[in-house]
Scaffold this active site. Structure first.
Site, PDB file in Angstrom:
ATOM      1  CE  LYS A   1       0.517   2.128   3.592  1.00  0.00           C
ATOM      2  NZ  LYS A   1       0.464   3.066   4.643  1.00  0.00           N
TER       3      LYS A   1
ATOM      4  CE  LYS B   1      -0.603  -3.136  13.013  1.00  0.00           C
ATOM      5  NZ  LYS B   1       0.512  -2.798  13.879  1.00  0.00           N
TER       6      LYS B   1
ATOM      7  CG  ASP C   1       0.993   6.533   6.095  1.00  0.00           C
ATOM      8  OD1 ASP C   1       1.428   5.628   5.361  1.00  0.00           O
ATOM      9  OD2 ASP C   1       1.384   6.705   7.274  1.00  0.00           O
TER      10      ASP C   1
ATOM     11  CG  HIS D   1      -2.882   0.617   7.736  1.00  0.00           C
ATOM     12  ND1 HIS D   1      -2.524  -0.437   6.946  1.00  0.00           N
ATOM     13  CD2 HIS D   1      -1.773   1.396   7.846  1.00  0.00           C
ATOM     14  CE1 HIS D   1      -1.246  -0.304   6.593  1.00  0.00           C
ATOM     15  NE2 HIS D   1      -0.777   0.802   7.122  1.00  0.00           N
TER      16      HIS D   1
HETATM   17  C1  BG6 Z   1       2.542   2.014   7.751  1.00  0.00           C
HETATM   18  C2  BG6 Z   1       2.524   3.501   7.608  1.00  0.00           C
HETATM   19  O1  BG6 Z   1       1.790   1.422   6.733  1.00  0.00           O
HETATM   20  O2  BG6 Z   1       2.023   1.656   9.018  1.00  0.00           O
HETATM   21  C3  BG6 Z   1       3.343   4.143   8.709  1.00  0.00           C
HETATM   22  O3  BG6 Z   1       3.047   3.879   6.335  1.00  0.00           O
HETATM   23  C4  BG6 Z   1       2.867   3.671  10.064  1.00  0.00           C
HETATM   24  O4  BG6 Z   1       3.291   5.555   8.620  1.00  0.00           O
HETATM   25  C5  BG6 Z   1       2.787   2.152  10.114  1.00  0.00           C
HETATM   26  O5  BG6 Z   1       3.792   4.126  11.029  1.00  0.00           O
HETATM   27  C6  BG6 Z   1       2.118   1.694  11.409  1.00  0.00           C
HETATM   28  O6  BG6 Z   1       2.131   0.321  11.493  1.00  0.00           O
HETATM   29  P1  BG6 Z   1       2.965  -0.437  12.601  1.00  0.00           P
HETATM   30  O7  BG6 Z   1       2.546  -1.841  12.454  1.00  0.00           O
HETATM   31  O8  BG6 Z   1       4.401  -0.179  12.292  1.00  0.00           O
HETATM   32  O9  BG6 Z   1       2.621   0.174  13.914  1.00  0.00           O
END
Ligand code: BG6
Length: 455
Positions: free
Chosen positions: A135, A169, A222, A227
């Site tokens: 993504k 997750k 983002d 997400h």
């Molecule tokens: C990513 C984003 O997809 O997910 C980031 O681009 C973000 O900006 C991250 O920090 C968060 O996911 P995780 O699993 O690292 O907490």
């Protein structure tokens, strides 16, 4: 079903994503009970010897906490190829180096992925080739639709794995067990009993040197476009009859199709802000606009909040607030389901600690149920109790989990084409209102809880 994957090719192998997330996830998977054996090829535009690449792989496997005979063998046999992945001849050279069925993983910025997919259309792909795509998928609705059209011409949908690591997750996956295997929750999972749902992903991290990508994306694209809308889909979807890819992804797509900015008003239902200099846990952060590579005039937000409604029988009238911010005071990453108050509280009770609340926390992985009970001292004064369960970490981290899906060509945890397009469709009116500055860009101090005017 594809043949077992013989070679995993990582495009963008020299990048941060490959080093920090993908390779550690692969190391975990190779060392896990689900074990695979494969050939690993790193591909990048920068020069690097295969020996340098191998030591990078070993380092990333170790960072993922996984070293095993199998992961060492994969690292030792791995090679690096310098190539321009937007050129068909270079892609053909990479494919010729693969053995068995290849999985091609695009750990590249979306605009390069789009060009590379176009070039791939001019190359003969080995039978059952599998694609993994990071993504954000496309840069807006139009480019996502165009990319999807191109992809279907290349391969059948079930060999295309649009990756969203939030679907790997463990607590996000726990939503399925919690909702659909306990009579307790599903009965009250609707507008009749639920007041609101908040899906929050606040991080204490700032830009972390990612201006090249982030400054053009911002928090809305983002985090929320991908997400958080998918987490919302799992939270709100109708019960699928099975967990297979068609059923699960069908239910997710259906609920996304019913989702719109709250009351159809993208301006009133969204807020955005950007951090100024501040301190988090003793760490001094410069203002976002002073970070290397940032173009202040782009007005990129680092905190986004959007309220959406799901216009169907189950959820009509329930606001779903999605919010994500960087450089925030606390790492608050959770789904909070606030129930409606009871229709009548018997006269005689004192105190009102508020309605019951279920918090599904992604960091740390836990579930909290806040309930009201009779007080300890005065049995007619209501008290709040908290029932909590913490989850052990799964054997695999999110990237290990999504890579498992790709390497076994099992698309349950991959995002289907229509879901990606729906997510873009939902945020498009908000993005265009923001571009026209119809929603002000507020400020907040790094290390604070957000703009003071939002509280
Ligand atoms: C990513 C984003 O997809 O997910 C980031 O681009 C973000 O900006 C991250 O920090 C968060 O996911 P995780 O699993 O690292 O907490």
């Amino acid at each position: 079903m594809a043949d077992r994957i013989g070679t995993l090719v990582i495009f963008g192998a020299g990048g941060d994503l490959s080093k920090r997330l993908l390779l550690p996830g692969l190391g975990q998977l190779l060392s896990s009970s689900r074990g695979y054996d494969l050939r690993l090829i790193g591909v990048g535009s920068d020069p690097m010897t295969s020996a340098q690449w191998r030591s990078r792989v070993v380092e990333s496997f170790a960072a993922g906490g996984s070293e095993s005979a199998r992961s060492a063998r994969v690292a030792n046999n791995s090679i690096y190829l310098q190539a321009d992945v937007t050129k068909p001849a270079d892609l053909a050279r990479v494919l010729a180096a693969a053995t068995g069925t290849p999985a091609l993983y695009f750990a590249l910025p979306p605009n390069v992925t789009i060009l590379s997919i176009a070039a791939l259309g001019k190359v003969r792909l080995p039978k059952n080739t599998v694609l993994g795509m990071e993504k954000p998928f496309g840069t807006d609705l139009r480019s996502a639709q165009a990319l999807n059209r191109r992809l279907v011409r290349l391969l059948p949908e079930n060999h295309i794995h649009r990756v969203d690591h939030f679907l790997g997750k463990s607590t996000v996956l726990n939503l399925l067990g919690l909702r659909f295997t306990n009579r307790l929750f599903e009965q009250v999972w609707s507008a009749e009993h639920i007041e609101r749902v908040d899906i929050v992903f606040d991080e204490t991290l700032g830009l972390e040197g990612r201006a090249g990508y982030y400054d053009k994306a911002g928090a809305l694209v983002d985090m929320i476009q991908s997400h958080l809308l998918l987490v919302m889909a799992l939270t709100a979807m109708e019960p699928p009859s099975s967990l297979d890819a068609d059923d699960l992804r069908g239910s997710m797509a259906q609920v996304l199709r019913a989702t719109r900015a709250w009351k159809g008003d993208p301006v009133a239902s969204s807020r955005r802000a950007r951090y100024t200099a501040g301190t988090i846990d003793g760490r001094r952060l410069p203002a976002y606009v002073k970070e290397t590579g940032v173009t202040p005039e782009l007005d990129t937000e680092t905190l986004a909040e959007v309220t959406v409604g799901i216009e169907n029988w189950r959820w009509a009238g329930v606001p779903f607030r999605l919010r994500s911010g960087k450089a925030m005071a606390d790492r608050r990453q959770q789904i909070v389901v606030t129930f409606k108050d009871v229709p009548h509280r018997p006269y005689g009770f004192t105190g009102n600690p508020g309605p019951a609340r279920l918090t599904i926390s992604l960091t740390p992985d836990s579930i909290d149920l806040d309930l009201n009970i009779n007080g300890e001292d005065d049995p007619f004064a209501l008290d709040r109790v908290n029932l909590q369960v913490q989850f052990a970490q799964g054997e695999l981290g999110p990237y290990g989990e999504v890579l498992h899906g790709i390497l076994s060509d099992e698309p349950t945890l991959s995002v289907r084409a229509d879901a990606v397009e729906e997510c873009w469709r939902i945020v498009t009116p908000i993005l265009s209102a923001w571009r026209k500055s119809s929603v002000p860009l507020d400020n907040y101090r790094a290390g604070s809880a957000g703009p003071t005017t939002w509280r």
